[in-house]
Design a protein around this motif. Structure first.
Motif, short mmCIF file in Angstrom:
data_model
loop_
_atom_site.label_atom_id
_atom_site.label_comp_id
_atom_site.label_asym_id
_atom_site.label_seq_id
_atom_site.Cartn_x
_atom_site.Cartn_y
_atom_site.Cartn_z
N THR A 23 0.72 -1.13 0.09
CA THR A 23 0.19 0.03 0.31
C THR A 23 0.65 1.80 0.12
O THR A 23 1.54 1.23 0.77
CB THR A 23 -0.99 0.00 1.00
OG1 THR A 23 -1.58 -1.20 1.47
CG2 THR A 23 -1.48 1.19 1.09
N VAL A 24 0.57 2.14 -0.43
CA VAL A 24 1.39 3.47 -0.84
C VAL A 24 0.54 4.29 -0.63
O VAL A 24 -0.51 4.65 -1.71
CB VAL A 24 1.96 3.34 -2.33
CG1 VAL A 24 2.98 2.52 -2.42
CG2 VAL A 24 1.07 3.50 -3.48
N VAL A 26 -1.12 7.75 -1.95
CA VAL A 26 -1.15 8.00 -2.88
C VAL A 26 -1.25 9.55 -3.10
O VAL A 26 -0.91 10.86 -3.96
CB VAL A 26 -2.86 8.09 -3.69
CG1 VAL A 26 -3.53 8.29 -5.41
CG2 VAL A 26 -3.15 6.56 -3.78
N GLU A 27 -2.26 10.61 -1.90
CA GLU A 27 -2.63 12.02 -1.89
C GLU A 27 -2.43 12.05 -0.50
O GLU A 27 -2.40 11.26 0.93
CB GLU A 27 -3.24 12.54 -2.36
CG GLU A 27 -3.78 13.71 -2.18
CD GLU A 27 -5.06 14.41 -2.93
OE1 GLU A 27 -5.17 15.82 -1.98
OE2 GLU A 27 -6.08 13.50 -3.37
N LYS A 42 -4.90 9.90 1.25
CA LYS A 42 -5.41 9.23 0.37
C LYS A 42 -4.49 7.51 0.14
O LYS A 42 -2.89 8.05 -0.05
CB LYS A 42 -5.80 9.13 -0.86
CG LYS A 42 -6.89 10.33 -1.04
CD LYS A 42 -7.74 10.53 -1.51
CE LYS A 42 -8.97 11.51 -1.38
NZ LYS A 42 -9.13 12.21 -2.81
N LEU A 43 -5.13 6.40 0.01
CA LEU A 43 -4.52 5.34 -0.59
C LEU A 43 -4.35 4.18 -1.11
O LEU A 43 -5.39 4.91 -1.16
CB LEU A 43 -3.59 4.44 1.09
CG LEU A 43 -3.90 5.77 2.99
CD1 LEU A 43 -3.72 4.30 3.66
CD2 LEU A 43 -2.02 5.73 2.63
N SER A 44 -3.22 3.68 -1.55
CA SER A 44 -3.81 2.67 -3.00
C SER A 44 -4.34 1.67 -2.43
O SER A 44 -4.98 0.84 -3.48
CB SER A 44 -2.16 2.42 -3.82
OG SER A 44 -2.08 1.79 -2.57
N ASP A 45 -5.10 1.04 -1.60
CA ASP A 45 -5.78 0.20 -1.19
C ASP A 45 -7.40 0.93 -1.10
O ASP A 45 -8.23 -0.10 -0.65
CB ASP A 45 -5.46 -0.80 0.03
CG ASP A 45 -5.42 0.10 1.02
OD1 ASP A 45 -5.61 1.30 1.32
OD2 ASP A 45 -5.57 -0.24 2.70
N ASP A 48 -9.10 6.22 2.75
CA ASP A 48 -9.30 7.72 2.50
C ASP A 48 -9.84 8.60 4.37
O ASP A 48 -10.63 8.26 4.93
CB ASP A 48 -10.54 7.86 1.54
CG ASP A 48 -10.96 9.44 1.30
OD1 ASP A 48 -9.41 10.65 1.78
OD2 ASP A 48 -11.67 10.23 0.27
#
Length: 105
Positions: A23-24, A26-27, A42-45, A48
């Motif tokens: 998981t990375v 995103v924002e 916000k994460l890639s999985d 939010d």
């Protein structure tokens, strides 16, 4: 106020704990002002997290940080959960489909 901001940041990190997949972020944005803050993650999985707080009655004995926000995440089965909340002098007040509501007496 600093304690609450640190607590909210640690809470966000706990929700963003690594899972079985990579998981990375995103924002990620945050703004801390003398009378409040806003933050989102916000994460890639699909996780939010949004939060904002405002200092009420600054400089008095009743000074308090009133916070509102929401977090969304997917459980291991893939079901998406969203929790909206308020926190302040009246305590932590979460609301969401997954939170039971006491019957009216």
């Amino acid at each position: 106020m600093k304690f609450l901001i640190v607590f909210v940041a640690l809470f966000a990190l706990a929700l963003a704990a690594p899972s079985d997949k990579d998981t990375v972020i995103v924002e990620q944005n945050s703004e801390v002002l003398p009378d409040g803050y806003t933050a989102n993650l916000k994460l890639s999985d699909g996780t939010d997290i949004e939060s904002s707080g405002k200092l009420e009655k600054a400089g008095t004995d009743e000074e308090a940080l009133e916070v509102q926000g929401k977090y969304t995440y997917a459980d291991p089965e893939g079901k998406v959960h969203t929790i909206n909340y308020r926190a302040g002098v009246d305590g932590f007040q979460p609301q969401g489909e997954d939170i039971p509501v006491a019957p009216v007496a």
